[in-house]
Design an enzyme around this catalytic site. Structure first.
Site, PDB file in Angstrom:
ATOM      1  N   ASP A  13       8.306  34.727 -14.789  1.00 20.67           N
ATOM      2  CA  ASP A  13       8.244  36.126 -13.695  1.00 20.67           C
ATOM      3  C   ASP A  13       7.434  37.381 -13.194  1.00 20.67           C
ATOM      4  OD1 ASP A  13      10.052  33.687 -13.383  1.00 20.67           O
ATOM      5  OD2 ASP A  13      12.047  34.723 -13.948  1.00 20.67           O
ATOM      6  N   HIS A  41       5.763  29.359 -10.059  1.00 21.41           N
ATOM      7  CA  HIS A  41       5.204  31.082  -9.216  1.00 21.41           C
ATOM      8  C   HIS A  41       5.810  30.750  -7.705  1.00 21.41           C
ATOM      9  CE1 HIS A  41       2.955  30.795 -13.360  1.00 21.41           C
ATOM     10  NE2 HIS A  41       2.371  29.903 -12.665  1.00 21.41           N
ATOM     11  N   THR A  42       5.885  32.294  -7.324  1.00 22.40           N
ATOM     12  CA  THR A  42       5.496  32.245  -5.764  1.00 22.40           C
ATOM     13  C   THR A  42       4.052  32.614  -5.041  1.00 22.40           C
ATOM     14  OG1 THR A  42       7.579  32.588  -6.166  1.00 22.40           O
ATOM     15  CG2 THR A  42       6.397  33.735  -3.517  1.00 22.40           C
ATOM     16  N   LYS A 144       7.541  11.866 -31.452  1.00 23.35           N
ATOM     17  CA  LYS A 144       6.726  10.547 -30.979  1.00 23.35           C
ATOM     18  C   LYS A 144       8.201   9.140 -29.941  1.00 23.35           C
ATOM     19  CE  LYS A 144       5.596  10.513 -34.986  1.00 23.35           C
ATOM     20  NZ  LYS A 144       6.097  10.404 -36.058  1.00 23.35           N
TER      21      LYS A 144
HETATM   22  P1  GDP Z   1       4.883  33.650 -11.834  1.00 21.91           P
HETATM   23  O1  GDP Z   1       5.908  33.101 -13.014  1.00 21.91           O
HETATM   24  O2  GDP Z   1       4.331  35.093 -13.483  1.00 21.91           O
HETATM   25  O3  GDP Z   1       3.811  33.209 -11.250  1.00 21.91           O
HETATM   26  O4  GDP Z   1       5.847  34.505 -11.352  1.00 21.91           O
HETATM   27  P2  GDP Z   1       6.898  34.373  -9.842  1.00 21.91           P
HETATM   28  O5  GDP Z   1       6.394  34.206  -8.943  1.00 21.91           O
HETATM   29  O6  GDP Z   1       8.454  33.793 -10.324  1.00 21.91           O
HETATM   30  O7  GDP Z   1       7.346  35.791  -9.899  1.00 21.91           O
HETATM   31  C1  GDP Z   1       6.703  36.673  -9.082  1.00 21.91           C
HETATM   32  C2  GDP Z   1       7.396  37.208  -7.439  1.00 21.91           C
HETATM   33  O8  GDP Z   1       6.520  38.794  -7.008  1.00 21.91           O
HETATM   34  C3  GDP Z   1       6.919  35.962  -6.416  1.00 21.91           C
HETATM   35  O9  GDP Z   1       7.102  35.885  -5.910  1.00 21.91           O
HETATM   36  C4  GDP Z   1       5.672  37.296  -5.981  1.00 21.91           C
HETATM   37  O10 GDP Z   1       5.097  36.497  -5.263  1.00 21.91           O
HETATM   38  C5  GDP Z   1       5.882  38.938  -6.078  1.00 21.91           C
HETATM   39  N1  GDP Z   1       4.970  39.762  -6.168  1.00 21.91           N
HETATM   40  C6  GDP Z   1       4.313  39.536  -7.264  1.00 21.91           C
HETATM   41  N2  GDP Z   1       3.450  40.114  -7.351  1.00 21.91           N
HETATM   42  C7  GDP Z   1       3.510  41.221  -6.814  1.00 21.91           C
HETATM   43  C8  GDP Z   1       3.776  42.764  -6.166  1.00 21.91           C
HETATM   44  O11 GDP Z   1       3.225  43.725  -6.465  1.00 21.91           O
HETATM   45  N3  GDP Z   1       4.976  43.460  -5.240  1.00 21.91           N
HETATM   46  C9  GDP Z   1       5.550  43.021  -4.844  1.00 21.91           C
HETATM   47  N4  GDP Z   1       6.635  43.264  -4.194  1.00 21.91           N
HETATM   48  N5  GDP Z   1       6.310  41.036  -5.186  1.00 21.91           N
HETATM   49  C10 GDP Z   1       5.191  40.829  -6.661  1.00 21.91           C
END
Ligand code: GDP
Length: 424
Positions: A13, A41-42, A144
């Protein structure tokens, strides 16, 4: 330009998806090489906001070929649901821009059930599984006892293979766990519904990668989770069941001869950890709740509140080492805005001694954090795009991390949107 792996340095995350989404502009192919749909991933970009679980984050860029390598846990049902939902949001996914390795093993309908039954059996000793069947899948793969995606092109053989596996698995489901057996009809239904849907995407992706590389195309390898969840180098047994490290990317991608010159390690400006297991720099109470809310730290797949903690120099240094990271992207610096002082775990106390080296997993639960504080800043930095426009204290925090971790911080992310980034 060199091939690159984008990997997590900590517990996952970290924001890898947003970095892959940003960097795909410079690459032709994006490959997911391990893990399954158990984390997420978001990604926020001009096409919308997406929660990706198994699809590579290059799926949004026109002209980019996305590959699910042989190292992933390929769950046809979840993958098809994900493809459908991303397509509904207006993104085109076809066998032109998504290719699935014929050597990827299939996560079978009983793997999720096995995961649930085992977590239930473990009760208060559970691993904190997301119950997506990942651990039972990987253990079966190494025994396997699963199916390769390419077997879908051999309908008679796959049916017989599945029948044999079902007979064996039902012995375990009924005998060990006292659960209901799975019927052949259920399996046939799964084959006809989900496997048929993903079949057009299945091909020899090793050939695709090799040819692309010979033609000078650039490959981006995308990892799931982070160093501390790596099966061999993480906090075993609270790891995932695959290798999250960059070293595994050539094997899990289908291109074992790949050279990876650039390893971009993604580090969050503070720590978070989902699920069970030791987490030395964990914060509790109001301080933790404020950070959790500010960072919106709730799991993309499960909605579970993430445990939050101070930036952990000991764990992060170790994470950088096992990834062989050549550079760092520091994410979520904006979340720390408004904190008068920022806690940092610089070392651990273990058996009365101060240590800087990440300890053996079994010793971790006895380690306690040594916390120091860095000066914070009050300004909102989410609109900052140039290094020199960051408040002095924010610059100092980043420079301190860079010097202490001994790895160049090339990107500082100040928001989830594609362009909320400072290049250094
Ligand atoms: P991943 O699995 O490593 O891609 O991470 P996730 O997607 O689970 O978690 C990262 C979260 O932080 C997501 O909701 C992103 O949209 C958000 N995010 C990523 N970079 C930033 C940032 O620089 N600032 C903020 N506020 N949110 C971020």
């Amino acid at each position: 330009m060199a091939n690159c792996a984008i990997v997590g340095i900590n517990w996952g995350d970290e924001g890898k998806g947003r970095m892959v989404d940003l960097l795909t502009e410079e690459y032709d192919i994006v490959v997911r090489y391990q893990g399954g749909g158990n984390a997420g991933h978001t990604v926020i970009n001009d096409k919308g906001k997406f929660a990706l679980h198994l699809l590579p984050s290059g799926i949004f860029r026109d002209g980019v070929v996305n590959i699910l390598g042989n190292g992933v846990a390929l769950d046809p049902e979840n993958l098809w649901n994900e493809i459908s939902s991303v397509c509904e949001q207006g993104v085109g996914i076809t066998p032109e821009n998504l290719k699935i390795s014929d050597r990827a093993s299939l996560l079978l309908p009983w793997h999720r059930e096995m995961d649930e039954l085992e977590e239930k059996r473990l009760a208060d000793k559970k691993y904190g599984s997301t119950k997506q069947g990942i651990a039972p899948f990987y253990s079966d793969k190494y025994q396997k006892k699963t199916i390769l995606a390419g077997e879908l092109f051999y309908p008679e053989k796959i049916k017989e293979h599945l029948r044999d596996l079902l007979e064996w698995k039902n012995l375990i489901l009924t005998g060990v766990y006292g659960a209901e057996p799975i019927t052949e009809a259920e399996i046939t239904d799964w084959l006809n519904t989900y496997c048929e849907k993903i079949k057009p995407f299945v091909c020899d992706t090793g050939e695709v990668l090799k040819t692309a590389s010979e033609n000078g195309k650039k490959i981006l390898f995308e990892a799931q989770l982070g160093s501390l969840r790596d099966l061999d180098y993480g906090i075993y047994p609270y790891t995932t069941s695959s290798n999250t490290t960059a070293a595994y990317a050539p094997i899990g991608s289908g291109f074992p001869g790949a050279k990876i010159e650039r390893v971009l390690g993604v580090v969050k400006a503070y720590s978070t950890c989902v699920g069970e297991g030791p987490f030395v720099s964990e914060m509790f109470g109001d301080e933790a709740e404020e950070l959790r809310k500010a960072g919106n730290e709730y799991g993309a797949k499960t909605g579970r509140p993430r445990r939050v903690g101070a930036m952990d120099i000991v764990a992060t240094s170790y994470g950088i080492e096992v990834q062989g990271a050549t550079e760092i992207a520091l994410t979520k610096l904006d979340v720390l805005s408004g904190m008068e002082q920022i806690p940092v775990c610089e070392s651990y106390m273990l058996d009365g001694k101060e240590i800087h080296r990440f300890p053996f997993p079994a010793a971790l639960s006895d380690a306690t954090p040594v916390i120091t504080y860095k000066k914070g800043w009050m300004q909102d930095i989410s609109g900052v795009r140039k290094w020199e426009d960051l408040p002095e204290a924010a610059q100092e925090y980043v420079t301190y991390l860079e010097n202490t971790l001994g790895c160049p911080i090339k990107y500082v992310s100040v928001g989830p949107e594609r362009d909320s980034i400072i290049l250094r």
